[in-house]
Design a protein around this motif. Sequence first.
Motif, PDB file in Angstrom:
ATOM      1  N   ALA A  58      -3.284  21.072  -2.240  1.00  0.00           N
ATOM      2  CA  ALA A  58      -4.080  21.801  -1.471  1.00  0.00           C
ATOM      3  C   ALA A  58      -4.007  21.493  -0.033  1.00  0.00           C
ATOM      4  O   ALA A  58      -3.801  22.449   0.758  1.00  0.00           O
ATOM      5  CB  ALA A  58      -5.807  21.652  -1.691  1.00  0.00           C
ATOM      6  N   GLY A  59      -3.899  20.149   0.412  1.00  0.00           N
ATOM      7  CA  GLY A  59      -3.757  19.700   1.658  1.00  0.00           C
ATOM      8  C   GLY A  59      -2.244  20.158   2.164  1.00  0.00           C
ATOM      9  O   GLY A  59      -2.307  20.645   3.293  1.00  0.00           O
ATOM     10  N   VAL A  60      -1.409  19.968   1.628  1.00  0.00           N
ATOM     11  CA  VAL A  60      -0.216  20.519   1.814  1.00  0.00           C
ATOM     12  C   VAL A  60      -0.035  22.270   2.104  1.00  0.00           C
ATOM     13  O   VAL A  60       0.404  22.433   3.087  1.00  0.00           O
ATOM     14  CB  VAL A  60       0.972  20.068   0.868  1.00  0.00           C
ATOM     15  CG1 VAL A  60       2.440  20.659   0.983  1.00  0.00           C
ATOM     16  CG2 VAL A  60       1.287  18.795   0.766  1.00  0.00           C
ATOM     17  N   ALA A  61      -0.683  22.908   1.299  1.00  0.00           N
ATOM     18  CA  ALA A  61      -0.648  24.347   1.557  1.00  0.00           C
ATOM     19  C   ALA A  61      -1.453  24.618   2.657  1.00  0.00           C
ATOM     20  O   ALA A  61      -1.034  25.545   3.420  1.00  0.00           O
ATOM     21  CB  ALA A  61      -1.286  24.850   0.120  1.00  0.00           C
ATOM     22  N   LEU A  62      -2.468  24.236   3.042  1.00  0.00           N
ATOM     23  CA  LEU A  62      -3.224  24.207   3.917  1.00  0.00           C
ATOM     24  C   LEU A  62      -2.553  24.063   5.417  1.00  0.00           C
ATOM     25  O   LEU A  62      -2.653  24.828   6.404  1.00  0.00           O
ATOM     26  CB  LEU A  62      -4.497  23.936   3.993  1.00  0.00           C
ATOM     27  CG  LEU A  62      -5.483  24.499   3.190  1.00  0.00           C
ATOM     28  CD1 LEU A  62      -6.778  23.746   3.351  1.00  0.00           C
ATOM     29  CD2 LEU A  62      -5.641  25.881   3.268  1.00  0.00           C
ATOM     30  N   ALA A  82       4.977  16.849   7.633  1.00  0.00           N
ATOM     31  CA  ALA A  82       5.731  15.908   6.730  1.00  0.00           C
ATOM     32  C   ALA A  82       5.116  14.564   6.790  1.00  0.00           C
ATOM     33  O   ALA A  82       5.128  13.722   5.465  1.00  0.00           O
ATOM     34  CB  ALA A  82       6.868  15.733   7.609  1.00  0.00           C
ATOM     35  N   ALA A  83       4.333  14.012   7.844  1.00  0.00           N
ATOM     36  CA  ALA A  83       3.449  12.876   7.760  1.00  0.00           C
ATOM     37  C   ALA A  83       2.423  12.877   6.782  1.00  0.00           C
ATOM     38  O   ALA A  83       2.189  11.668   6.064  1.00  0.00           O
ATOM     39  CB  ALA A  83       3.030  12.467   9.294  1.00  0.00           C
ATOM     40  N   PHE A  84       1.991  14.128   6.630  1.00  0.00           N
ATOM     41  CA  PHE A  84       0.849  14.121   5.581  1.00  0.00           C
ATOM     42  C   PHE A  84       1.503  14.123   4.212  1.00  0.00           C
ATOM     43  O   PHE A  84       0.835  13.061   3.465  1.00  0.00           O
ATOM     44  CB  PHE A  84       0.152  15.666   5.821  1.00  0.00           C
ATOM     45  CG  PHE A  84      -0.867  15.905   4.633  1.00  0.00           C
ATOM     46  CD1 PHE A  84      -2.263  15.562   4.539  1.00  0.00           C
ATOM     47  CD2 PHE A  84      -0.445  16.351   3.538  1.00  0.00           C
ATOM     48  CE1 PHE A  84      -3.047  15.805   3.751  1.00  0.00           C
ATOM     49  CE2 PHE A  84      -1.609  16.634   2.410  1.00  0.00           C
ATOM     50  CZ  PHE A  84      -2.832  16.292   2.552  1.00  0.00           C
ATOM     51  N   ARG A  85       2.544  14.717   4.001  1.00  0.00           N
ATOM     52  CA  ARG A  85       2.981  14.542   2.588  1.00  0.00           C
ATOM     53  C   ARG A  85       3.623  13.168   2.180  1.00  0.00           C
ATOM     54  O   ARG A  85       3.624  12.793   0.997  1.00  0.00           O
ATOM     55  CB  ARG A  85       4.334  15.715   2.579  1.00  0.00           C
ATOM     56  CG  ARG A  85       3.926  16.855   2.549  1.00  0.00           C
ATOM     57  CD  ARG A  85       5.071  17.646   2.131  1.00  0.00           C
ATOM     58  NE  ARG A  85       6.111  17.900   3.023  1.00  0.00           N
ATOM     59  CZ  ARG A  85       6.169  18.626   4.217  1.00  0.00           C
ATOM     60  NH1 ARG A  85       5.184  19.487   4.409  1.00  0.00           N
ATOM     61  NH2 ARG A  85       7.343  18.346   4.828  1.00  0.00           N
ATOM     62  N   ALA A  86       3.944  12.489   3.301  1.00  0.00           N
ATOM     63  CA  ALA A  86       4.740  11.144   3.105  1.00  0.00           C
ATOM     64  C   ALA A  86       3.414  10.217   2.618  1.00  0.00           C
ATOM     65  O   ALA A  86       3.790   9.176   1.861  1.00  0.00           O
ATOM     66  CB  ALA A  86       5.421  10.659   4.278  1.00  0.00           C
ATOM     67  N   VAL A  93      -1.703  26.589   8.380  1.00  0.00           N
ATOM     68  CA  VAL A  93      -2.070  26.380   9.993  1.00  0.00           C
ATOM     69  C   VAL A  93      -0.751  26.552  10.661  1.00  0.00           C
ATOM     70  O   VAL A  93      -0.530  27.157  12.022  1.00  0.00           O
ATOM     71  CB  VAL A  93      -2.649  25.152   9.961  1.00  0.00           C
ATOM     72  CG1 VAL A  93      -2.706  24.656  11.705  1.00  0.00           C
ATOM     73  CG2 VAL A  93      -3.888  24.867   9.575  1.00  0.00           C
ATOM     74  N   ALA A  94       0.618  26.056  10.278  1.00  0.00           N
ATOM     75  CA  ALA A  94       1.587  26.081  10.957  1.00  0.00           C
ATOM     76  C   ALA A  94       1.967  27.503  11.050  1.00  0.00           C
ATOM     77  O   ALA A  94       2.904  27.741  12.131  1.00  0.00           O
ATOM     78  CB  ALA A  94       2.723  25.374  10.056  1.00  0.00           C
ATOM     79  N   GLY A  95       1.693  28.621  10.428  1.00  0.00           N
ATOM     80  CA  GLY A  95       2.117  29.839  10.514  1.00  0.00           C
ATOM     81  C   GLY A  95       1.075  30.835  10.955  1.00  0.00           C
ATOM     82  O   GLY A  95       1.074  31.925  11.100  1.00  0.00           O
ATOM     83  N   LEU A  96       0.039  30.281  11.399  1.00  0.00           N
ATOM     84  CA  LEU A  96      -1.132  30.977  11.661  1.00  0.00           C
ATOM     85  C   LEU A  96      -1.112  31.836  13.321  1.00  0.00           C
ATOM     86  O   LEU A  96      -0.902  31.008  14.015  1.00  0.00           O
ATOM     87  CB  LEU A  96      -2.541  30.000  11.784  1.00  0.00           C
ATOM     88  CG  LEU A  96      -3.973  30.742  11.840  1.00  0.00           C
ATOM     89  CD1 LEU A  96      -4.001  31.341  10.406  1.00  0.00           C
ATOM     90  CD2 LEU A  96      -4.695  29.598  11.864  1.00  0.00           C
ATOM     91  N   ASN A  97      -1.359  32.956  12.951  1.00  0.00           N
ATOM     92  CA  ASN A  97      -1.417  33.926  14.288  1.00  0.00           C
ATOM     93  C   ASN A  97      -2.533  34.962  13.977  1.00  0.00           C
ATOM     94  O   ASN A  97      -1.985  36.080  13.521  1.00  0.00           O
ATOM     95  CB  ASN A  97      -0.023  34.306  14.719  1.00  0.00           C
ATOM     96  CG  ASN A  97      -0.171  35.271  15.837  1.00  0.00           C
ATOM     97  OD1 ASN A  97      -0.990  35.270  16.717  1.00  0.00           O
ATOM     98  ND2 ASN A  97       0.900  35.714  16.540  1.00  0.00           N
TER      99      ASN A  97
END
Length: 276
Positions: free
Chosen positions: A195-199, A149-153, A203-207
Amino acid sequence: MPYFESSTDGTRLHFVDYGPADGPVLVFVHSAYFATEMWEYQMLPLAAEGFRCVGLDRRGHGRSDDVWGGFDLDILAGDLGALLDHLDLRDVTLIGHSVGAAEAVRHLTLRGTERVARLALVAGMAPGPARSTDHPDGVAPEVLDAVNAAFRADRARFFAEGAEAFFARHLPGPPVSDAYVAYMVGRCHGATARAGVALGEVVAGLNLVPELVKIDCPVLVVHGSDDVSAPLELTGRRAADLVPGARLHVYEYAGHGLFATHADRLNEDLRAFARA
């Protein structure tokens, strides 16, 4: 021309190919936001020594096409595989940084070791920092959501304020100049906001735990002791523990940007690993 098209959706992708065509092949996969230029302290000296150094600008990064879709890990790894096919690269030492390490792991999951002989995970996000059923000590989902959220803002502020910790400039490790830090902050804007938002969502769902345990080629894990972006205990050390026979090299006082702060040591490790 140093471009080819993704085999998935025709996205035009840019690559760099340095060094002699018949040299040992090193393929570099960059972090989020940057492009191949982040590897200048590796690709240029190693190419001068006789290695063939190849780097891909991820879609939405650097000189590759700006696109809306295709940022799931399978397609990103597919783009990497398409580059190896396009140049017919074999016996590759595949080197991934941060989220690029996740792409490298997924490439092995999808394509195996047909073209890749060894894998180096440098400050890698694999297997993933998020809390999960097999990683109860991971980062809470709401924390990762807040970061995204901080990135998007305000991504300009996100890059500028994160630079000190990224390069661990508050610690007694090798320094990088103010000018270099400013340059790299600027280069982050070479990636599109999409691209930044998508990556961040990747990362948030990476396992990648189920994938790491199946890797059957030599693996070198290089990680900084003070990596804030991908904390050692949540990513690098876990990766080394999961991959059979993996070697872990921990750089004291290094952060996520160890490719610059600890370039000479990293080059020494990559050189020895690729020639082993």
